[in-house]
Design a protein around this motif. Structure first.
Motif, short mmCIF file in Angstrom:
data_model
loop_
_atom_site.label_atom_id
_atom_site.label_comp_id
_atom_site.label_asym_id
_atom_site.label_seq_id
_atom_site.Cartn_x
_atom_site.Cartn_y
_atom_site.Cartn_z
N MET A 70 9.63 -31.68 -37.95
CA MET A 70 9.24 -33.02 -37.53
C MET A 70 10.36 -33.99 -37.91
O MET A 70 10.79 -34.03 -39.06
CB MET A 70 7.93 -33.45 -38.19
N VAL A 71 10.87 -34.73 -36.92
CA VAL A 71 11.93 -35.71 -37.16
C VAL A 71 11.49 -37.04 -36.56
O VAL A 71 11.01 -37.08 -35.42
CB VAL A 71 13.26 -35.28 -36.49
N ASP A 72 11.65 -38.10 -37.34
CA ASP A 72 11.30 -39.44 -36.83
C ASP A 72 11.85 -40.47 -37.81
O ASP A 72 12.46 -40.12 -38.82
CB ASP A 72 9.76 -39.57 -36.72
N MET A 97 8.51 -36.89 -47.81
CA MET A 97 8.00 -35.62 -48.30
C MET A 97 6.46 -35.61 -48.35
O MET A 97 5.84 -34.56 -48.20
CB MET A 97 8.56 -35.33 -49.69
N SER A 98 5.85 -36.80 -48.53
CA SER A 98 4.39 -36.85 -48.55
C SER A 98 3.80 -36.47 -47.18
O SER A 98 2.69 -35.94 -47.10
CB SER A 98 3.91 -38.24 -48.97
N ASP A 99 4.57 -36.74 -46.11
CA ASP A 99 4.11 -36.33 -44.77
C ASP A 99 4.06 -34.80 -44.70
O ASP A 99 3.11 -34.21 -44.18
CB ASP A 99 5.04 -36.88 -43.68
N LEU A 100 5.13 -34.19 -45.20
CA LEU A 100 5.18 -32.72 -45.24
C LEU A 100 3.98 -32.18 -46.01
O LEU A 100 3.28 -31.27 -45.55
CB LEU A 100 6.49 -32.27 -45.91
N LYS A 101 3.75 -32.78 -47.17
CA LYS A 101 2.68 -32.28 -48.03
C LYS A 101 1.31 -32.44 -47.35
O LYS A 101 0.47 -31.53 -47.39
CB LYS A 101 2.71 -33.01 -49.38
N GLY A 102 1.10 -33.59 -46.71
CA GLY A 102 -0.18 -33.84 -46.05
C GLY A 102 -0.44 -32.87 -44.90
O GLY A 102 -1.53 -32.32 -44.77
N VAL A 142 14.66 -32.08 -44.01
CA VAL A 142 15.79 -31.58 -43.21
C VAL A 142 17.11 -32.13 -43.77
O VAL A 142 17.25 -33.35 -43.98
CB VAL A 142 15.63 -31.97 -41.72
N HIS A 143 18.06 -31.26 -44.04
CA HIS A 143 19.36 -31.64 -44.58
C HIS A 143 20.06 -32.58 -43.59
O HIS A 143 20.07 -32.30 -42.38
CB HIS A 143 20.22 -30.39 -44.80
N PRO A 144 20.66 -33.70 -44.08
CA PRO A 144 21.30 -34.64 -43.15
C PRO A 144 22.32 -33.94 -42.24
O PRO A 144 22.42 -34.28 -41.05
CB PRO A 144 22.03 -35.62 -44.08
N ARG A 145 22.99 -32.94 -42.75
CA ARG A 145 23.99 -32.25 -41.93
C ARG A 145 23.32 -31.53 -40.75
O ARG A 145 23.89 -31.42 -39.67
CB ARG A 145 24.77 -31.26 -42.80
N VAL A 146 22.10 -31.01 -40.98
CA VAL A 146 21.37 -30.31 -39.90
C VAL A 146 20.93 -31.32 -38.83
O VAL A 146 21.03 -31.04 -37.63
CB VAL A 146 20.17 -29.52 -40.49
N ASP A 165 20.95 -39.17 -35.73
CA ASP A 165 21.64 -39.98 -36.74
C ASP A 165 20.92 -39.86 -38.09
O ASP A 165 19.80 -40.36 -38.26
CB ASP A 165 21.65 -41.45 -36.28
N SER A 166 21.59 -39.24 -39.06
CA SER A 166 20.93 -38.97 -40.36
C SER A 166 20.82 -40.23 -41.22
O SER A 166 20.17 -40.21 -42.26
CB SER A 166 21.68 -37.87 -41.11
N LYS A 167 21.48 -41.33 -40.80
CA LYS A 167 21.32 -42.57 -41.59
C LYS A 167 20.05 -43.30 -41.18
O LYS A 167 19.50 -44.07 -41.93
CB LYS A 167 22.55 -43.47 -41.40
N GLU A 168 19.58 -43.03 -39.96
CA GLU A 168 18.39 -43.73 -39.47
C GLU A 168 17.13 -42.90 -39.56
O GLU A 168 16.02 -43.43 -39.61
CB GLU A 168 18.60 -44.08 -37.98
N LEU A 169 17.32 -41.59 -39.49
CA LEU A 169 16.15 -40.72 -39.35
C LEU A 169 16.03 -39.72 -40.49
O LEU A 169 17.02 -39.38 -41.14
CB LEU A 169 16.26 -39.92 -38.04
N THR A 170 14.81 -39.30 -40.71
CA THR A 170 14.58 -38.20 -41.66
C THR A 170 13.61 -37.23 -41.02
O THR A 170 13.01 -37.52 -39.97
CB THR A 170 13.96 -38.73 -42.97
#
Ligand code: DAH
Length: 340
Positions: free
Chosen positions: A216-218, A223-228, A289-293, A300-305
């Motif tokens: 999931m990327v957005d 990490m709490s989203d992952l856990k939920g 997700v690792h920023p490089r991935v 864009d890893s600066k805007e998204l996780t």
């Protein structure tokens, strides 16, 4: 002449009772009523009669023909009835015998588990993605932040076809393929079930097995989203009273990474043989997700996780059904398969 017609009528009626097959009946019909039949021949004689006699004689012939035709139809019905009874007798059709029911198959336990996992994630708004089983080194490793000489490659003993092509060792390459295909659209929210291959073979490892990948990327994924999401999944899959815990771990494509355990579905956490006394059972690997991935996937890893996870389907099926040897899932022994 009238007498002649009468004689034909009597003779034919007598013969009709003699014939015993439909074929013989047809032959007799031709012999009497056909173009060259005996009654038809009588009609031809009409030319020699006077104009007064002609209609009278014609009526006699017609009456005889009507009588014979009616007799024919009756005889034909009788003979067909006899023929049918004879056939039924020969076939010895016993309609009182019970029917033979066809054995009904069902889905393989792994298919059941995969479909159940799919249902749960579809219900949480994920889509189902797919990728190839014959994969390039680039998608399987490099784009997932595992360069050629990376020691973590040794965690997965791979089947290479050429130096650049292998049987995928994990469903994680579908993360990159999905991001490439979908960018710049958000959110990316997929699971990917599929076969993976590793050079491993014992009671808990098979050279071919199944994984379900999740991604999931957005904007603002934490990490709490992952856990939920994983807690909801675990409760739907293993029961409402399950708890989960995250243990720090390492995967090259996630940072931080976590191994996820679910409270033992057998003892409820008290400790038993299945959970080896710990009360917890490991079900998957996951992380942010690792920023490089993200960059490799074109985001864009600066805007998204984002978060990702990967679980082994066989392991889940074994836990769910209490199967002790993974190889049973692939032997296709009906005595085993019929239990599910
Ligand atoms: N691909 C990993 C394996 O096969 C499992 C995995 C771990 C997948 C962490 C992930 C993840 O997406 O975030 O061992």
């Amino acid at each position: 002449m009238k007498q002649e017609v009468h004689r034909i009528q009597e003779e034919t009626l007598a013969e009709l009772q003699q014939v015993s097959t439909l074929e013989a009946l047809q032959e007799l019909k031709v012999k009497v009523l056909g173009k060259k039949g005996s009654l038809t021949a009588q009609l031809r004689k009409m030319g020699g009669l006077s104009p007064e006699e002609r209609p009278i004689f014609g009526q006699v012939v017609n009456e005889t023909r009507d009588i014979l035709e009616a007799a024919w139809i009756r005889r034909e019905e009788e003979l067909s009835q006899t023929a049918m009874l004879k056939q039924l007798e020969e076939e010895k059709l016993d309609i009182s015998l019970p029917g033979v029911s066809l054995p009904r198959g069902h889905q393989h336990p792994l298919t059941k588990v995969i479909e159940e996992i799919e249902e749960i994630f579809l219900g949480m708004g994920f889509q189902i993605a797919e990728g190839p089983e014959i994969e390039s080194d680039y998608y399987n490793f490099e784009a997932l932040n595992l360069p050629k000489d990376h020691p973590a490659r040794e965690m997965q003993d791979s089947f290479y076809i050429t130096e650049e092509i292998l049987l995928r060792t994990q469903t994680s390459p579908v993360q990159i393929r999905t991001m490439e295909k979908q960018r710049p659209q958000l959110p990316v929210k997929i699971i990917c079930p599929g076969k993976v291959y590793r050079n491993d073979d014992d009671a808990t490892h098979s050279p071919m097995f199944h994984q379900v990948e999740g991604l999931m990327v957005d904007r603002g994924i934490r990490m709490s989203d992952l856990k939920g999401i994983l807690l909801s999944f675990s409760r739907m899959m293993f029961g409402e009273s399950r708890e989960i815990r995250l243990r720090p771990s390492f995967f090259p494509f996630t940072e931080p990474s976590a191994e996820v355990d679910v409270s033992c579905m057998l003892c409820g956490g008290a400790g038993c043989r299945i959970c080896k006394g710990t009360g917890w059972i490991e079900i998957l690997g996951s992380g942010m997700v690792h920023p490089r991935v993200l960059e490799m996937g074109g985001y864009d890893s600066k805007e998204l996780t984002g978060f990702a996870f990967g679980m082994g389907v066989e392991r889940i099926a074994m836990l769910k059904y209490g199967i002790e040897d993974m190889r049973l899932l692939f032997d296709n022994d009906l005595r085993f398969l019929q239990q599910f």
